[in-house]
Design a protein around this motif. Structure first.
Motif, short mmCIF file in Angstrom:
data_model
loop_
_atom_site.label_atom_id
_atom_site.label_comp_id
_atom_site.label_asym_id
_atom_site.label_seq_id
_atom_site.Cartn_x
_atom_site.Cartn_y
_atom_site.Cartn_z
N UNK A 56 0.85 -1.19 0.00
CA UNK A 56 0.00 0.00 0.00
C UNK A 56 0.88 1.24 0.00
N UNK A 57 0.29 2.35 -0.44
CA UNK A 57 0.98 3.64 -0.35
C UNK A 57 0.31 4.46 0.74
N UNK A 58 1.07 4.77 1.78
CA UNK A 58 0.58 5.62 2.86
C UNK A 58 1.02 7.05 2.52
N UNK A 59 0.07 7.90 2.22
CA UNK A 59 0.39 9.23 1.70
C UNK A 59 0.87 10.20 2.77
N UNK A 60 0.31 10.09 3.97
CA UNK A 60 0.64 11.10 4.98
C UNK A 60 0.30 10.60 6.38
N UNK A 61 1.16 10.93 7.34
CA UNK A 61 0.85 10.81 8.76
C UNK A 61 1.24 12.14 9.41
N UNK A 62 0.32 12.74 10.14
CA UNK A 62 0.64 13.95 10.89
C UNK A 62 0.41 13.67 12.38
N UNK A 63 1.20 14.33 13.22
CA UNK A 63 1.11 14.18 14.67
C UNK A 63 0.92 15.56 15.28
N UNK A 114 0.16 17.55 19.04
CA UNK A 114 0.03 17.49 20.50
C UNK A 114 -0.78 18.70 20.95
N UNK A 115 -1.71 18.48 21.87
CA UNK A 115 -2.53 19.59 22.35
C UNK A 115 -2.82 19.38 23.84
N UNK A 116 -3.16 20.48 24.53
CA UNK A 116 -3.48 20.34 25.95
C UNK A 116 -4.75 19.51 26.15
N UNK A 117 -4.79 18.78 27.26
CA UNK A 117 -5.97 18.04 27.67
C UNK A 117 -6.06 18.19 29.18
N UNK A 118 -7.25 18.38 29.74
CA UNK A 118 -7.35 18.60 31.19
C UNK A 118 -6.60 17.54 32.00
N UNK A 119 -5.60 17.99 32.74
CA UNK A 119 -4.82 17.08 33.56
C UNK A 119 -3.78 16.28 32.80
N UNK A 120 -3.56 16.60 31.52
CA UNK A 120 -2.59 15.82 30.75
C UNK A 120 -2.39 16.39 29.36
N UNK A 121 -2.25 15.52 28.38
CA UNK A 121 -2.02 15.95 27.00
C UNK A 121 -2.72 14.98 26.06
N UNK A 122 -3.08 15.49 24.88
CA UNK A 122 -3.68 14.65 23.85
C UNK A 122 -2.79 14.66 22.62
N UNK A 123 -2.69 13.49 21.97
CA UNK A 123 -1.92 13.35 20.74
C UNK A 123 -2.88 12.86 19.66
N UNK A 124 -2.93 13.60 18.56
CA UNK A 124 -3.81 13.24 17.46
C UNK A 124 -2.96 12.84 16.26
N UNK A 125 -3.11 11.59 15.86
CA UNK A 125 -2.38 11.06 14.71
C UNK A 125 -3.36 10.92 13.56
N UNK A 126 -3.04 11.55 12.43
CA UNK A 126 -3.92 11.52 11.27
C UNK A 126 -3.23 10.75 10.13
N UNK A 127 -3.99 9.89 9.48
CA UNK A 127 -3.48 9.02 8.43
C UNK A 127 -4.28 9.24 7.15
N UNK A 128 -3.57 9.28 6.03
CA UNK A 128 -4.24 9.49 4.74
C UNK A 128 -3.66 8.54 3.70
N UNK A 129 -4.54 7.80 3.03
CA UNK A 129 -4.12 6.86 1.97
C UNK A 129 -5.34 6.54 1.11
N UNK A 130 -5.08 5.97 -0.04
CA UNK A 130 -6.19 5.53 -0.89
C UNK A 130 -6.99 4.43 -0.20
#
Length: 257
Positions: A170-177, A179-195
């Motif tokens: 497969x071709x994985x076109x993009x992964x972005x990471x 980091x953002x604040x989350x009450x009492x901690x942190x959140x990480x959002x991983x985004x994936x894009x492919x056909x």
């Protein structure tokens, strides 16, 4: 028969996944087909762009349905949402499309989001909607590991043994990471894009990348796992509740305008 494209949002927690099951377990597909049957009696079969697993959510799933009546799209979406209650499923957009449109085979891109929350206190407001871990991750390490997965690869390592795809390449076109604040901690959002993606591919990659962000693996370890082309080389598979199908791309957006 008029064909309609539906953009669908759902909480995957109560469901065995998208696909209707022979054993009668609740599925998103079944909920929608039963709602359609309330509008037009008879058997309905709809096809989706992605067959999400048990516990996986969606904010931008797309499906198509053939109906007997040439419904006004807005009225159709309103009627479906009425009959979907109280299931956590909603039609957020509806459009009349050409008979050649197929939600799955016409798609040229799929986008997924995985949410990880790092904090000690239990998550309450978004329980079942994120993967909670106890310690923060290194976002730069996450990005370094993710970069090893982008491009054309044999993803056998990150493919479920139950995957029915003809090829693991497969071709994985993009992964972005992010980091953002989350009450009492942190959140990480991983985004994936492919056909398209293999069965369990995103969750398998996220589980491996979490190990990199935690410092247990290096980016080089990700490359070694990928090159092994062996399921046994994969890191832990991330749980389903953090995963969302957020969008499906088509040569012409059926919902534009």
């Amino acid at each position: 028969m008029p064909r309609f494209a539906l953009k669908i949002e759902y909480d995957g927690g109560p469901f065995c996944g998208w696909q209707r099951q022979a054993g009668g377990q609740a599925s998103v597909q079944q909920a929608l087909e039963e709602a359609l049957a309330r509008l037009e009696p008879g058997e309905h079969r709809i096809q989706a762009a992605g067959r999400t697993d048990a516990g996986v959510h969606a904010t931008g799933q797309v499906a198509h349905a053939d109906l007997a009546k040439d419904w006004d799209p807005f009225r159709l979406s309103e009627a479906l949402n009425w009959h979907l209650k109280p299931a956590p499923v909603a039609v957020t957009a509806c459009a009349r499309v050409d008979d050649s449109f197929q939600a799955r085979f016409s798609a040229v891109e799929r986008r997924y989001l995985f949410r990880i929350v790092a904090r000690r206190a239990p998550v309450t407001q978004e329980r079942g909607l994120v993967w909670q871990i106890s310690r923060p991750l290194d976002p730069e390490a996450l990005r370094a590991g993710a970069a090893r997965l982008v491009g054309l690869h044999d993803f056998t390592t990150f493919r479920s043994v139950l995957c029915q795809a003809k090829s693991p390449v497969k071709t994985l076109d993009e992964i972005t990471v992010e980091e953002m604040p989350y009450p009492g901690g942190a959140e990480y959002r991983l985004r994936f894009r492919a056909r398209s993606f293999l069965h369990n591919q995103v969750r398998s990659m996220v589980g491996t990348l979490e190990r990199v962000g935690a410092g247990a693996w290096s980016a080089e370890d990700v490359t070694a796992a990928l090159n092994a082309r062996d399921r046994a080389a994969c890191g832990p598979v991330a749980p389903p509740q953090g995963l969302y199908l957020t969008g499906v791309g088509y040569p012409v957006d059926p919902f534009a305008g």
